[in-house]
Design an enzyme around this catalytic site. Sequence first.
Site, PDB file in Angstrom:
ATOM      1  CB  SER A 144      48.520  49.053  48.031  1.00 61.37           C
ATOM      2  OG  SER A 144      49.073  50.143  47.734  1.00 61.37           O
ATOM      3  CE1 TYR A 157      44.163  52.731  49.312  1.00 62.28           C
ATOM      4  CE2 TYR A 157      46.692  52.853  49.427  1.00 62.28           C
ATOM      5  CZ  TYR A 157      45.282  52.104  48.831  1.00 62.28           C
ATOM      6  OH  TYR A 157      45.312  51.384  47.620  1.00 62.28           O
TER       7      TYR A 157
END
Length: 203
Positions: A144, A157
């Site tokens: 990501s 995250y």
Amino acid sequence: MSKIDGKIIIITGGTQGVGESCAVLAAEKGAAGIVVCGRNEEKGNMGAEKITSLGTKGIYIKVDLVNENDCRNLVKKCDDIFGRVDGLVNAAADAHRGTVEETTVKFWDYQFAVNVRAPFILTQESVRVMIRERIAGSIVNILSAAGYCGAENLCSYSSTKGALKTLTKNNARALRKHKIRVNGINLGWTDTPNENLYQIAQG
């Protein structure tokens, strides 16, 4: 011929979102077998049926990625059924939000277990099968852009994706001697059903 004709592939998160799209595409490209996993049996069985309808043998295995034994058993079951593992896609991830002030140690540990430790264990077990069978396999980790910094409410995250990025690079270097490729796909924001729920919750 597709590069994945006749291949056996494990795809985590393969019952929804990015993982489901990977599973459908792999089936369309001629994979012989695809193993998907997740905690939701209804979604999992539907996903396996969809893969099978495309001419590929679809298998759903109920797995909680927080559980080490579940992770190891996923690869074992794939090996028991097909006798090999040609590819692994680590697409599953927990994307719940939390700022640095809000994030608890318990949640931090949980998110790292799902997003980093599970891919490590699954890679470890898959590589053992690939080396045993002398398979020039492929492992793909879904990364990501948040791994470079991330929004203020993505403290844990972002950290997991940064760790997974480093693990990917390390494994790529370490496994090249076995002709096993390890790559990461660095996604930006992706409109998935779960992400839509997070966005709605944020207003």
